[in-house]
Design a protein around this motif. Sequence first.
Motif, PDB file in Angstrom:
ATOM      1  N   ARG A 110       0.844  -1.203   0.000  1.00  0.00           N
ATOM      2  CA  ARG A 110       0.000   0.000   0.000  1.00  0.00           C
ATOM      3  C   ARG A 110       0.876   1.250   0.000  1.00  0.00           C
ATOM      4  O   ARG A 110       1.994   1.249   0.514  1.00  0.00           O
ATOM      5  CB  ARG A 110      -0.937   0.002   1.205  1.00  0.00           C
ATOM      6  CG  ARG A 110      -0.236  -0.141   2.541  1.00  0.00           C
ATOM      7  CD  ARG A 110      -1.220  -0.427   3.671  1.00  0.00           C
ATOM      8  NE  ARG A 110      -0.520  -0.669   4.932  1.00  0.00           N
ATOM      9  CZ  ARG A 110      -0.282   0.262   5.841  1.00  0.00           C
ATOM     10  NH1 ARG A 110      -0.700   1.506   5.626  1.00  0.00           N
ATOM     11  NH2 ARG A 110       0.369  -0.040   6.954  1.00  0.00           N
ATOM     12  N   GLU A 111       0.346   2.289  -0.569  1.00  0.00           N
ATOM     13  CA  GLU A 111       1.064   3.552  -0.665  1.00  0.00           C
ATOM     14  C   GLU A 111       0.861   4.349   0.622  1.00  0.00           C
ATOM     15  O   GLU A 111      -0.273   4.599   1.040  1.00  0.00           O
ATOM     16  CB  GLU A 111       0.562   4.352  -1.867  1.00  0.00           C
ATOM     17  CG  GLU A 111       1.340   5.627  -2.140  1.00  0.00           C
ATOM     18  CD  GLU A 111       0.820   6.369  -3.346  1.00  0.00           C
ATOM     19  OE1 GLU A 111       0.090   7.354  -3.147  1.00  0.00           O
ATOM     20  OE2 GLU A 111       1.115   5.936  -4.485  1.00  0.00           O
ATOM     21  N   VAL A 112       1.946   4.731   1.247  1.00  0.00           N
ATOM     22  CA  VAL A 112       1.852   5.448   2.523  1.00  0.00           C
ATOM     23  C   VAL A 112       2.764   6.663   2.482  1.00  0.00           C
ATOM     24  O   VAL A 112       3.634   6.798   1.616  1.00  0.00           O
ATOM     25  CB  VAL A 112       2.253   4.528   3.704  1.00  0.00           C
ATOM     26  CG1 VAL A 112       1.304   3.348   3.824  1.00  0.00           C
ATOM     27  CG2 VAL A 112       3.698   4.062   3.573  1.00  0.00           C
ATOM     28  N   SER A 113       2.565   7.535   3.450  1.00  0.00           N
ATOM     29  CA  SER A 113       3.425   8.717   3.557  1.00  0.00           C
ATOM     30  C   SER A 113       4.779   8.331   4.139  1.00  0.00           C
ATOM     31  O   SER A 113       4.953   7.258   4.716  1.00  0.00           O
ATOM     32  CB  SER A 113       2.756   9.766   4.450  1.00  0.00           C
ATOM     33  OG  SER A 113       2.709   9.318   5.787  1.00  0.00           O
ATOM     34  N   ARG A 114       5.722   9.215   3.991  1.00  0.00           N
ATOM     35  CA  ARG A 114       7.058   8.964   4.519  1.00  0.00           C
ATOM     36  C   ARG A 114       7.034   8.807   6.037  1.00  0.00           C
ATOM     37  O   ARG A 114       7.700   7.918   6.587  1.00  0.00           O
ATOM     38  CB  ARG A 114       7.987  10.112   4.128  1.00  0.00           C
ATOM     39  CG  ARG A 114       8.175  10.253   2.622  1.00  0.00           C
ATOM     40  CD  ARG A 114       8.902  11.525   2.262  1.00  0.00           C
ATOM     41  NE  ARG A 114       9.088  11.633   0.811  1.00  0.00           N
ATOM     42  CZ  ARG A 114       9.647  12.677   0.208  1.00  0.00           C
ATOM     43  NH1 ARG A 114      10.050  13.713   0.922  1.00  0.00           N
ATOM     44  NH2 ARG A 114       9.781  12.694  -1.104  1.00  0.00           N
ATOM     45  N   LEU A 115       6.265   9.654   6.712  1.00  0.00           N
ATOM     46  CA  LEU A 115       6.197   9.564   8.170  1.00  0.00           C
ATOM     47  C   LEU A 115       5.556   8.248   8.613  1.00  0.00           C
ATOM     48  O   LEU A 115       5.995   7.644   9.589  1.00  0.00           O
ATOM     49  CB  LEU A 115       5.415  10.749   8.733  1.00  0.00           C
ATOM     50  CG  LEU A 115       5.299  10.793  10.262  1.00  0.00           C
ATOM     51  CD1 LEU A 115       6.679  10.834  10.903  1.00  0.00           C
ATOM     52  CD2 LEU A 115       4.456  11.984  10.714  1.00  0.00           C
ATOM     53  N   THR A 116       4.530   7.806   7.892  1.00  0.00           N
ATOM     54  CA  THR A 116       3.883   6.540   8.247  1.00  0.00           C
ATOM     55  C   THR A 116       4.869   5.384   8.146  1.00  0.00           C
ATOM     56  O   THR A 116       4.923   4.512   9.020  1.00  0.00           O
ATOM     57  CB  THR A 116       2.674   6.282   7.341  1.00  0.00           C
ATOM     58  OG1 THR A 116       1.712   7.334   7.512  1.00  0.00           O
ATOM     59  CG2 THR A 116       2.021   4.945   7.660  1.00  0.00           C
ATOM     60  N   MET A 117       5.658   5.378   7.080  1.00  0.00           N
ATOM     61  CA  MET A 117       6.644   4.312   6.930  1.00  0.00           C
ATOM     62  C   MET A 117       7.691   4.365   8.048  1.00  0.00           C
ATOM     63  O   MET A 117       8.054   3.337   8.629  1.00  0.00           O
ATOM     64  CB  MET A 117       7.337   4.414   5.574  1.00  0.00           C
ATOM     65  CG  MET A 117       8.319   3.263   5.315  1.00  0.00           C
ATOM     66  SD  MET A 117       9.516   3.614   4.012  1.00  0.00           S
ATOM     67  CE  MET A 117      10.504   4.890   4.784  1.00  0.00           C
ATOM     68  N   VAL A 118       8.145   5.575   8.363  1.00  0.00           N
ATOM     69  CA  VAL A 118       9.132   5.717   9.430  1.00  0.00           C
ATOM     70  C   VAL A 118       8.558   5.221  10.751  1.00  0.00           C
ATOM     71  O   VAL A 118       9.219   4.495  11.501  1.00  0.00           O
ATOM     72  CB  VAL A 118       9.583   7.183   9.540  1.00  0.00           C
ATOM     73  CG1 VAL A 118      10.414   7.390  10.811  1.00  0.00           C
ATOM     74  CG2 VAL A 118      10.396   7.584   8.314  1.00  0.00           C
ATOM     75  N   LYS A 119       7.320   5.575  11.041  1.00  0.00           N
ATOM     76  CA  LYS A 119       6.691   5.134  12.290  1.00  0.00           C
ATOM     77  C   LYS A 119       6.581   3.612  12.356  1.00  0.00           C
ATOM     78  O   LYS A 119       6.892   2.993  13.378  1.00  0.00           O
ATOM     79  CB  LYS A 119       5.296   5.743  12.416  1.00  0.00           C
ATOM     80  CG  LYS A 119       5.267   7.210  12.801  1.00  0.00           C
ATOM     81  CD  LYS A 119       3.822   7.657  12.954  1.00  0.00           C
ATOM     82  CE  LYS A 119       3.716   9.095  13.394  1.00  0.00           C
ATOM     83  NZ  LYS A 119       2.300   9.514  13.565  1.00  0.00           N
TER      84      LYS A 119
END
Length: 331
Positions: A110-119
């Motif tokens: 799924r496509e996520v934001s950079r912050l979501t991936m970092v979290k």
Amino acid sequence: MFEFAWPLSFLLLPLPWLYRRLLPVAQTRSAALQVSFMNRLQELQSLSPEIRSAGRKWPHVVVWLLLVMAAARPQWLGDPLPTASSGRDMMLAVDLSGSMEFRDMQLDGREVSRLTMVKELLADFIAGRRGDRLGLVLFGSQAYVQAPLTHDRDAIAQWLEESFIGLAGRETAIGDAIGLAIKRLQAEPAASRVLVLISDGANTAGSVSPLRAARLAAEHQIRIFTIGVGADALPQESAFSFFGLQSDPSIELDEASLREIAHLTGGEYFRARNASDMQDIYLRLDELEPALRAGLPDRQATALYHWPLGAALLLSLGLALLTVARSRQHD
């Protein structure tokens, strides 16, 4: 293993003897001595003075000995418990600027934001830091310490999860974030000072330049590992346009500065273009050599003071009852 927690309490043992020896004898003003139990007195006179004295004193000596023993805190120590040795003192500095909301990352299909991936991935990294003390710095236009160094990994993960874009402003103060981390780490053992800096942009705010802060970190022997986040090119639907021209926020990433920061402090620079890169970076960070602190093994202690204390109480109660019974017998 049996031991006394406060063995110096046994220095109190001669206290009654000193009390009797040093203090003057009490003066009585009674004009006459009336004896109502002459028969009992005659029986005692048949015994030697030493026997009569010992017979009266030994129960009180036992009571005092039991009280001092209870004060010395007897306890039973179990087997040594495994202790979590502190391997590193590590500050995590996470960028919350506006560009971290761009959805150019793929996570579990799924496509996520950079912050979501970092979290998501940083949470797993935090969970694996057993024995380390972690701290959290969040930065945008300003930088602030969200969590000081602590062994509470769950709290660090929770505070990171609750962070959001714009919490500290929408610009990027990398230098200030490094400066705050230095304040928290400079008092810690030199071999364990580590800062992991995660950003997707260039320094656009703050009062301290990143390179100046990096040189100060190097003076305090703090290693900085920098992670640049962002895909090489945004998907067509994720890019934004300005007067019909496509703009890619990934070009804002100042890799040269992040690489120089790591170089000045003896750390490394990593580029995270996707979730797989991020996982590889965390595995690489896992290879850091721990700076173990020596510590004494911990043991579970079971307190035993209530046994001598209870015995002293029962013996005192018995002596009191015996005294009352004898007084009634001779009345």
